[in-house]
Design a protein around this motif. Structure first.
Motif, PDB file in Angstrom:
ATOM      1  N   GLU A 179      40.084  47.810  70.239  1.00 44.40           N
ATOM      2  CA  GLU A 179      41.523  47.615  70.046  1.00 44.40           C
ATOM      3  C   GLU A 179      41.873  46.138  70.091  1.00 44.40           C
ATOM      4  O   GLU A 179      42.667  45.652  69.277  1.00 44.40           O
ATOM      5  N   ARG A 180      41.280  45.416  71.044  1.00 45.02           N
ATOM      6  CA  ARG A 180      41.583  43.987  71.170  1.00 45.02           C
ATOM      7  C   ARG A 180      41.113  43.213  69.943  1.00 45.02           C
ATOM      8  O   ARG A 180      41.797  42.323  69.458  1.00 45.02           O
ATOM      9  N   GLN A 181      39.936  43.543  69.456  1.00 47.94           N
ATOM     10  CA  GLN A 181      39.423  42.841  68.278  1.00 47.94           C
ATOM     11  C   GLN A 181      40.311  43.098  67.058  1.00 47.94           C
ATOM     12  O   GLN A 181      40.530  42.198  66.245  1.00 47.94           O
ATOM     13  N   LYS A 182      40.854  44.297  66.949  1.00 50.03           N
ATOM     14  CA  LYS A 182      41.775  44.607  65.857  1.00 50.03           C
ATOM     15  C   LYS A 182      43.049  43.791  65.987  1.00 50.03           C
ATOM     16  O   LYS A 182      43.554  43.226  64.996  1.00 50.03           O
ATOM     17  N   PHE A 218      41.901  29.955  79.820  1.00 50.11           N
ATOM     18  CA  PHE A 218      41.074  31.118  80.174  1.00 50.11           C
ATOM     19  C   PHE A 218      40.415  30.914  81.535  1.00 50.11           C
ATOM     20  O   PHE A 218      40.302  31.848  82.330  1.00 50.11           O
ATOM     21  N   GLU A 219      39.982  29.701  81.805  1.00 51.22           N
ATOM     22  CA  GLU A 219      39.344  29.415  83.092  1.00 51.22           C
ATOM     23  C   GLU A 219      40.335  29.544  84.240  1.00 51.22           C
ATOM     24  O   GLU A 219      39.987  30.038  85.319  1.00 51.22           O
ATOM     25  N   GLN A 220      41.572  29.093  84.030  1.00 54.26           N
ATOM     26  CA  GLN A 220      42.599  29.250  85.067  1.00 54.26           C
ATOM     27  C   GLN A 220      42.881  30.736  85.305  1.00 54.26           C
ATOM     28  O   GLN A 220      43.049  31.177  86.444  1.00 54.26           O
ATOM     29  N   TYR A 221      42.921  31.493  84.233  1.00 54.20           N
ATOM     30  CA  TYR A 221      43.195  32.933  84.322  1.00 54.20           C
ATOM     31  C   TYR A 221      42.088  33.666  85.074  1.00 54.20           C
ATOM     32  O   TYR A 221      42.350  34.519  85.927  1.00 54.20           O
ATOM     33  N   GLU A 222      40.850  33.319  84.788  1.00 54.57           N
ATOM     34  CA  GLU A 222      39.725  34.004  85.409  1.00 54.57           C
ATOM     35  C   GLU A 222      39.701  33.828  86.918  1.00 54.57           C
ATOM     36  O   GLU A 222      39.194  34.688  87.640  1.00 54.57           O
ATOM     37  N   ASN A 229      39.332  42.363  83.841  1.00 57.34           N
ATOM     38  CA  ASN A 229      39.944  41.435  82.895  1.00 57.34           C
ATOM     39  C   ASN A 229      39.100  40.184  82.665  1.00 57.34           C
ATOM     40  O   ASN A 229      39.149  39.582  81.587  1.00 57.34           O
ATOM     41  N   LYS A 230      38.327  39.783  83.672  1.00 55.39           N
ATOM     42  CA  LYS A 230      37.384  38.678  83.463  1.00 55.39           C
ATOM     43  C   LYS A 230      36.375  39.066  82.388  1.00 55.39           C
ATOM     44  O   LYS A 230      36.037  38.271  81.516  1.00 55.39           O
ATOM     45  N   ARG A 231      35.904  40.299  82.470  1.00 57.11           N
ATOM     46  CA  ARG A 231      34.945  40.789  81.485  1.00 57.11           C
ATOM     47  C   ARG A 231      35.590  40.862  80.099  1.00 57.11           C
ATOM     48  O   ARG A 231      34.973  40.502  79.090  1.00 57.11           O
ATOM     49  N   ALA A 232      36.860  41.287  80.057  1.00 57.14           N
ATOM     50  CA  ALA A 232      37.569  41.395  78.782  1.00 57.14           C
ATOM     51  C   ALA A 232      37.733  40.029  78.118  1.00 57.14           C
ATOM     52  O   ALA A 232      37.551  39.892  76.894  1.00 57.14           O
ATOM     53  N   ILE A 233      38.073  39.012  78.901  1.00 60.36           N
ATOM     54  CA  ILE A 233      38.232  37.662  78.346  1.00 60.36           C
ATOM     55  C   ILE A 233      36.902  37.159  77.800  1.00 60.36           C
ATOM     56  O   ILE A 233      36.845  36.552  76.722  1.00 60.36           O
ATOM     57  N   LYS A 234      35.820  37.407  78.530  1.00 56.22           N
ATOM     58  CA  LYS A 234      34.502  36.997  78.040  1.00 56.22           C
ATOM     59  C   LYS A 234      34.175  37.698  76.733  1.00 56.22           C
ATOM     60  O   LYS A 234      33.597  37.097  75.809  1.00 56.22           O
ATOM     61  N   GLU A 235      34.547  38.967  76.616  1.00 61.17           N
ATOM     62  CA  GLU A 235      34.319  39.703  75.368  1.00 61.17           C
ATOM     63  C   GLU A 235      35.131  39.106  74.228  1.00 61.17           C
ATOM     64  O   GLU A 235      34.644  38.979  73.099  1.00 61.17           O
ATOM     65  N   ASP A 236      36.372  38.738  74.519  1.00 61.75           N
ATOM     66  CA  ASP A 236      37.230  38.133  73.487  1.00 61.75           C
ATOM     67  C   ASP A 236      36.658  36.792  73.028  1.00 61.75           C
ATOM     68  O   ASP A 236      36.655  36.478  71.827  1.00 61.75           O
ATOM     69  N   ILE A 237      36.182  35.984  73.983  1.00 62.17           N
ATOM     70  CA  ILE A 237      35.612  34.682  73.647  1.00 62.17           C
ATOM     71  C   ILE A 237      34.369  34.864  72.779  1.00 62.17           C
ATOM     72  O   ILE A 237      34.168  34.146  71.791  1.00 62.17           O
ATOM     73  N   THR A 245      34.207  33.422  68.858  1.00 55.35           N
ATOM     74  CA  THR A 245      33.257  32.322  68.634  1.00 55.35           C
ATOM     75  C   THR A 245      31.976  32.782  67.942  1.00 55.35           C
ATOM     76  O   THR A 245      31.112  31.957  67.653  1.00 55.35           O
ATOM     77  N   ASN A 246      31.879  34.075  67.666  1.00 58.66           N
ATOM     78  CA  ASN A 246      30.684  34.601  67.006  1.00 58.66           C
ATOM     79  C   ASN A 246      30.587  34.077  65.574  1.00 58.66           C
ATOM     80  O   ASN A 246      31.580  34.041  64.844  1.00 58.66           O
ATOM     81  N   LYS A 247      29.394  33.683  65.187  1.00 59.73           N
ATOM     82  CA  LYS A 247      29.176  33.140  63.844  1.00 59.73           C
ATOM     83  C   LYS A 247      29.635  34.101  62.752  1.00 59.73           C
ATOM     84  O   LYS A 247      30.131  33.682  61.690  1.00 59.73           O
ATOM     85  N   GLN A 248      29.518  35.405  63.014  1.00 67.63           N
ATOM     86  CA  GLN A 248      29.856  36.414  62.015  1.00 67.63           C
ATOM     87  C   GLN A 248      31.359  36.688  61.918  1.00 67.63           C
ATOM     88  O   GLN A 248      31.813  37.342  60.983  1.00 67.63           O
ATOM     89  N   THR A 249      32.126  36.214  62.899  1.00 68.04           N
ATOM     90  CA  THR A 249      33.572  36.464  62.897  1.00 68.04           C
ATOM     91  C   THR A 249      34.269  35.420  62.029  1.00 68.04           C
ATOM     92  O   THR A 249      34.520  34.296  62.461  1.00 68.04           O
TER      93      THR A 249
END
Length: 262
Positions: A120-123, A163-167, A174-182, A186-190
């Motif tokens: 959902e977040r990626q969408k 993001f670092e302040q938020y974590e 939510n820390k895990r979610a932010i890492k997933e979003d990052i 930043t993925n080469k394929q995105t």
């Protein structure tokens, strides 16, 4: 500082006009009204004391990083007041401190639910980036005659800090979610969110010596912030990526010497 205070302080998102607003512009005006955009761009340049259009565009992109980070964080935090409409916000030029800031006003409304799954977040990210932020930064790049990848990386430098302040305050989930979003942005394929052939956020950070805290290292800025192209600053920042190695070493020694004198 609690989570709500952190979000308000670091993302610059508001639901009403800032008391010190100098000039404002809506997203629609930014993209489609050349006269209003030129007035806003010129006024920002005056307030920031920039001496070139590429510097003005870079400064604005840097400020947009706060809003983009805010979008990511608001997906993870319960919100019952903001309207889920990130395509019709206003950019408000505010004169406070040594340099101007941008604040962002969103409409109040029914609120919107948490975006919990990674799919959902990626969408949501793809829609927000491709429909709102990429057009804004592409338009800004044209005005400043600067590569749009340069502007995205300026924004991302601010996003990373937020993001670092938020974590430091977020739940483990939510820390895990932010890492997933990052990882996603930043993925080469995105590439779809950026409307480009290559992902401008796919790069490796470079770390350098920290003259203020020798036991730690500093991240070099992803791209030059163009601060040297203002009437305020004659040289490059210590973390500037275009500074030569010998110039940085000389600046490091000057900083250390000034700290000893203090």
């Amino acid at each position: 500082m609690n989570m709500k205070e952190m979000l308000l302080a670091h993302t610059k998102i508001m639901t009403s006009d800032h008391p010190n607003v100098i000039q404002s512009i809506t997203v629609e005006q930014f993209l489609f009204d050349d006269t209003l955009f030129e007035l806003f761009f010129t006024r920002y340049a005056q307030e920031a004391c920039t001496i070139s259009n590429d510097a003005t565009a870079t400064f604005i992109a840097n400020q947009l990083g706060y809003f983009i980070a805010g979008f990511h964080l608001l997906m993870l935090e319960e919100n019952n007041t903001l309207e889920k409409d990130f395509s019709s916000f206003s950019l408000q030029l505010v004169g406070e401190g040594a340099f101007p800031s941008l604040f962002f006003t969103l409409k109040t409304g029914k609120g919107w639910p948490l975006v919990e799954s990674i799919e959902e977040r990626q969408k949501e990210i793809t829609a927000f980036y491709s429909e709102t932020m990429s057009p804004l930064l592409l338009h800004l790049a044209k005005a400043g005659n600067v590569p749009v990848a340069h502007l995205w990386r300026q924004a991302y430098g601010i996003m990373t800090w937020i993001f670092e302040q938020y974590e430091s305050l977020a739940s483990e989930e939510n820390k895990r979610a932010i890492k997933e979003d990052i990882e996603y942005i930043t993925n080469k394929q995105t590439v779809l969110p950026f409307l480009l052939k290559k992902n401008p956020l796919h790069f490796k950070w470079i770390y350098i010596d920290n003259p203020w805290k020798p036991s730690e290292q500093l991240r070099m800025k992803p791209t030059c912030c163009k601060y040297y192209k203002t009437t305020q600053q004659p040289g490059y920042c210590y973390t500037c990526p275009i500074m030569k190695k010998e110039e940085r070493e000389k600046k490091r020694e000057e900083i250390i010497a000034s700290l000893h004198e203090a």
